[in-house]
Design a protein around this motif. Structure first.
Motif, PDB file in Angstrom:
ATOM      1  N   MET A 143       0.496  -1.041   0.173  1.00  0.00           N
ATOM      2  CA  MET A 143      -0.285   0.095  -0.124  1.00  0.00           C
ATOM      3  C   MET A 143       0.981   1.925   0.066  1.00  0.00           C
ATOM      4  O   MET A 143       2.038   0.693   0.071  1.00  0.00           O
ATOM      5  N   LYS A 144       0.599   2.434  -0.647  1.00  0.00           N
ATOM      6  CA  LYS A 144       1.198   3.884  -0.294  1.00  0.00           C
ATOM      7  C   LYS A 144       0.615   4.724   0.556  1.00  0.00           C
ATOM      8  O   LYS A 144      -0.580   4.996   1.119  1.00  0.00           O
ATOM      9  N   MET A 145       1.947   5.141   1.269  1.00  0.00           N
ATOM     10  CA  MET A 145       2.062   6.177   2.314  1.00  0.00           C
ATOM     11  C   MET A 145       2.501   7.265   2.082  1.00  0.00           C
ATOM     12  O   MET A 145       3.497   7.342   1.231  1.00  0.00           O
ATOM     13  N   ILE A 146       1.657   8.414   2.757  1.00  0.00           N
ATOM     14  CA  ILE A 146       2.632   9.254   2.605  1.00  0.00           C
ATOM     15  C   ILE A 146       3.048   9.141   3.816  1.00  0.00           C
ATOM     16  O   ILE A 146       2.726   9.479   4.627  1.00  0.00           O
ATOM     17  N   VAL A 147       4.525  10.481   3.618  1.00  0.00           N
ATOM     18  CA  VAL A 147       5.413  10.343   5.020  1.00  0.00           C
ATOM     19  C   VAL A 147       5.768  12.120   5.366  1.00  0.00           C
ATOM     20  O   VAL A 147       5.820  11.878   3.939  1.00  0.00           O
TER      21      VAL A 147
ATOM     22  N   VAL B  96       6.067   6.604  -0.516  1.00  0.00           N
ATOM     23  CA  VAL B  96       6.871   5.144  -0.385  1.00  0.00           C
ATOM     24  C   VAL B  96       5.396   3.867  -0.178  1.00  0.00           C
ATOM     25  O   VAL B  96       4.443   4.782  -0.196  1.00  0.00           O
ATOM     26  N   GLU B  97       5.378   2.546  -0.881  1.00  0.00           N
ATOM     27  CA  GLU B  97       5.566   1.571  -1.191  1.00  0.00           C
ATOM     28  C   GLU B  97       5.554   0.964   0.376  1.00  0.00           C
ATOM     29  O   GLU B  97       6.808   0.666   0.516  1.00  0.00           O
ATOM     30  N   VAL B  98       4.648   0.584   1.205  1.00  0.00           N
ATOM     31  CA  VAL B  98       4.956  -0.258   2.377  1.00  0.00           C
ATOM     32  C   VAL B  98       4.096  -1.480   2.577  1.00  0.00           C
ATOM     33  O   VAL B  98       2.285  -1.724   1.800  1.00  0.00           O
ATOM     34  N   ALA B  99       4.882  -2.540   2.775  1.00  0.00           N
ATOM     35  CA  ALA B  99       3.937  -4.034   2.815  1.00  0.00           C
ATOM     36  C   ALA B  99       2.963  -3.916   3.884  1.00  0.00           C
ATOM     37  O   ALA B  99       1.902  -4.584   3.799  1.00  0.00           O
ATOM     38  N   ASP B 100       3.929  -3.641   4.995  1.00  0.00           N
ATOM     39  CA  ASP B 100       2.619  -3.538   6.105  1.00  0.00           C
ATOM     40  C   ASP B 100       3.515  -2.308   7.456  1.00  0.00           C
ATOM     41  O   ASP B 100       4.168  -2.141   6.742  1.00  0.00           O
ATOM     42  N   ALA B 101       2.927  -2.207   8.783  1.00  0.00           N
ATOM     43  CA  ALA B 101       2.723  -1.071   9.281  1.00  0.00           C
ATOM     44  C   ALA B 101       4.498  -1.840  10.097  1.00  0.00           C
ATOM     45  O   ALA B 101       4.465  -0.828  10.018  1.00  0.00           O
TER      46      ALA B 101
END
Length: 101
Positions: free
Chosen positions: A1-5, A54-59
């Motif tokens: 999932m995409k995350m905005i940091v 960034v693309e993150v697989a999980d938390a």
């Protein structure tokens, strides 16, 4: 999932690290490790800031992203999940409206 940091870099220690010629090398190492899809530099509340996608697989990936900023720059980091239009369509808002209205 995409995350905005969102990373907000306080004036210190950034200025001291910049005067020592360390900022470019540190940021390069951080970007190489995080591998953001995109990064934009801006300001936030009068401080230097960066916005990254960034693309993150999980938390469990959050510390890998945040710790370099915390430890090297004493930065503030904020994380937001980001949805594409396809993600929003998959959420089936019409069905949710029926269920919860």
């Amino acid at each position: 999932m995409k995350m905005i940091v969102s990373v907000t870099l306080p004036v210190e220690p950034f200025n001291s690290l910049q005067r020592e010629g360390k900022v470019g090398e540190l940021m390069g190492r951080i970007m190489e490790d995080i591998k953001p899809e995109s990064v934009y530099f801006t300001e936030n509340a009068g401080c230097r800031a960066a916005l990254m996608v960034v693309e993150v697989a999980d938390a469990s990936m959050v510390p890998k992203i945040a710790e370099p900023w915390y430890l090297n720059f004493e930065a503030d980091c904020e994380f937001r999940l980001a949805m594409s239009m396809d993600d929003l369509i998959k959420a089936d808002l019409n069905q949710l409206a029926k269920k919860w209205s």
